[in-house]
Design a protein around this motif. Structure first.
Motif, mmCIF file in Angstrom:
data_model
loop_
_atom_site.group_PDB
_atom_site.id
_atom_site.type_symbol
_atom_site.label_atom_id
_atom_site.label_comp_id
_atom_site.label_asym_id
_atom_site.label_seq_id
_atom_site.Cartn_x
_atom_site.Cartn_y
_atom_site.Cartn_z
ATOM 1 N N PRO A 164 0.829 -1.188 0.000
ATOM 2 C CA PRO A 164 0.000 0.000 0.000
ATOM 3 C C PRO A 164 0.867 1.243 0.000
ATOM 4 O O PRO A 164 1.939 1.253 0.584
ATOM 5 C CB PRO A 164 -0.792 -0.085 1.294
ATOM 6 C CG PRO A 164 -0.381 -1.313 1.987
ATOM 7 C CD PRO A 164 0.696 -1.969 1.197
ATOM 8 N N ALA A 165 0.413 2.262 -0.675
ATOM 9 C CA ALA A 165 1.140 3.523 -0.701
ATOM 10 C C ALA A 165 0.173 4.615 -0.290
ATOM 11 O O ALA A 165 -0.995 4.541 -0.621
ATOM 12 C CB ALA A 165 1.695 3.779 -2.091
ATOM 13 N N ASN A 206 -2.244 0.739 9.134
ATOM 14 C CA ASN A 206 -2.441 -0.700 9.111
ATOM 15 C C ASN A 206 -3.326 -1.146 7.952
ATOM 16 O O ASN A 206 -4.099 -2.082 8.084
ATOM 17 C CB ASN A 206 -2.999 -1.168 10.458
ATOM 18 C CG ASN A 206 -4.308 -0.477 10.798
ATOM 19 O OD1 ASN A 206 -4.748 0.403 10.072
ATOM 20 N ND2 ASN A 206 -4.912 -0.872 11.893
ATOM 21 N N ALA A 207 -3.219 -0.502 6.823
ATOM 22 C CA ALA A 207 -3.973 -0.904 5.631
ATOM 23 C C ALA A 207 -3.540 -2.297 5.199
ATOM 24 O O ALA A 207 -2.389 -2.686 5.377
ATOM 25 C CB ALA A 207 -3.748 0.093 4.500
ATOM 26 N N ASP A 222 -6.783 4.797 8.906
ATOM 27 C CA ASP A 222 -6.487 5.965 8.074
ATOM 28 C C ASP A 222 -6.984 5.760 6.654
ATOM 29 O O ASP A 222 -6.972 4.647 6.137
ATOM 30 C CB ASP A 222 -4.976 6.214 8.029
ATOM 31 C CG ASP A 222 -4.393 6.473 9.410
ATOM 32 O OD1 ASP A 222 -5.028 7.206 10.179
ATOM 33 O OD2 ASP A 222 -3.312 5.928 9.695
ATOM 34 N N ALA A 223 -7.404 6.849 6.016
ATOM 35 C CA ALA A 223 -7.760 6.796 4.598
ATOM 36 C C ALA A 223 -6.501 6.547 3.774
ATOM 37 O O ALA A 223 -5.397 6.906 4.187
ATOM 38 C CB ALA A 223 -8.410 8.111 4.176
ATOM 39 N N ILE A 224 -6.668 5.893 2.632
ATOM 40 C CA ILE A 224 -5.534 5.691 1.731
ATOM 41 C C ILE A 224 -5.815 6.391 0.410
ATOM 42 O O ILE A 224 -6.963 6.562 0.021
ATOM 43 C CB ILE A 224 -5.236 4.200 1.476
ATOM 44 C CG1 ILE A 224 -6.401 3.520 0.750
ATOM 45 C CG2 ILE A 224 -4.899 3.487 2.770
ATOM 46 C CD1 ILE A 224 -6.030 2.201 0.138
ATOM 47 N N PHE A 264 -9.705 6.880 0.265
ATOM 48 C CA PHE A 264 -10.724 5.874 0.576
ATOM 49 C C PHE A 264 -10.632 5.521 2.052
ATOM 50 O O PHE A 264 -9.567 5.189 2.552
ATOM 51 C CB PHE A 264 -10.529 4.624 -0.277
ATOM 52 C CG PHE A 264 -11.488 3.527 0.064
ATOM 53 C CD1 PHE A 264 -12.818 3.595 -0.324
ATOM 54 C CD2 PHE A 264 -11.070 2.426 0.797
ATOM 55 C CE1 PHE A 264 -13.718 2.591 0.012
ATOM 56 C CE2 PHE A 264 -11.954 1.410 1.129
ATOM 57 C CZ PHE A 264 -13.282 1.494 0.731
ATOM 58 N N SER A 265 -11.775 5.564 2.730
ATOM 59 C CA SER A 265 -11.767 5.243 4.156
ATOM 60 C C SER A 265 -12.877 4.262 4.526
ATOM 61 O O SER A 265 -13.201 4.119 5.689
ATOM 62 C CB SER A 265 -11.911 6.523 4.988
ATOM 63 O OG SER A 265 -13.123 7.183 4.658
ATOM 64 N N GLY A 266 -13.426 3.576 3.567
ATOM 65 C CA GLY A 266 -14.467 2.599 3.860
ATOM 66 C C GLY A 266 -13.911 1.346 4.514
ATOM 67 O O GLY A 266 -12.710 1.205 4.738
ATOM 68 N N PHE A 267 -14.808 0.411 4.793
ATOM 69 C CA PHE A 267 -14.420 -0.844 5.432
ATOM 70 C C PHE A 267 -13.554 -1.687 4.499
ATOM 71 O O PHE A 267 -12.524 -2.215 4.882
ATOM 72 C CB PHE A 267 -15.667 -1.626 5.857
ATOM 73 C CG PHE A 267 -15.367 -2.977 6.411
ATOM 74 C CD1 PHE A 267 -14.781 -3.115 7.665
ATOM 75 C CD2 PHE A 267 -15.647 -4.122 5.686
ATOM 76 C CE1 PHE A 267 -14.494 -4.365 8.180
ATOM 77 C CE2 PHE A 267 -15.353 -5.371 6.199
ATOM 78 C CZ PHE A 267 -14.777 -5.489 7.443
ATOM 79 N N SER A 268 -13.974 -1.832 3.238
ATOM 80 C CA SER A 268 -13.244 -2.628 2.255
ATOM 81 C C SER A 268 -13.638 -2.155 0.866
ATOM 82 O O SER A 268 -14.814 -1.965 0.596
ATOM 83 C CB SER A 268 -13.592 -4.110 2.422
ATOM 84 O OG SER A 268 -12.924 -4.886 1.459
#
Length: 128
Positions: free
Chosen positions: A19-20, A26-27, A55-57, A110-114
């Protein structure tokens, strides 16, 4: 089950999904489904999904490898992806057994569950 291929999605022998940005907390990126049983010649889809954690990615990139003796990639689709910007268009090689991608989206991210990044459609080539 003579013509049945039990394929544990360990075809992603070396799963290098990073992930970047690097401080994305902890994505995690996962494959769905993580395993399955498929007949030789059957097509099946695998989703690459991200769970951003606290955190949002904004971006993710990855290189997946698969066993070319057992699997054949028919397509890689961005349809339904949470990402709308692609620094590297999703690509694959059935000769080398590699799938690569690099994409993202603008702030706030993006900050949703999945969320789904890509959908890969495979065809089972042989038992294994």
């Amino acid at each position: 089950m003579r013509k049945s291929a039990y394929i544990i999605i360990i075809f992603l022998v070396a799963l290098f999904i990073l992930p970047a940005p690097a401080n994305a907390g902890n994505a995690s990126l996962t494959l769905s489904p993580g395993s399955g049983t498929f007949n030789v010649g059957n097509r099946f889809s695998v989703l690459i999904k991200v769970a951003p954690g606290a955190d949002a990615i904004n971006a993710a990139q990855g290189t997946l490898t698969f066993n070319t003796d057992k699997l054949f990639v028919e397509s890689v689709s961005k349809s339904g992806s949470i990402f709308n910007l692609w620094t590297e268009e999703p690509s694959f090689s059935n000769a080398t057994g590699i799938i690569e991608f690099s994409g993202g989206l603008p702030t706030p991210g993006f900050s949703g569950f999945s969320g789904t990044i890509l959908t890969i459609t495979f065809r089972a080539k042989q038992e294994g």
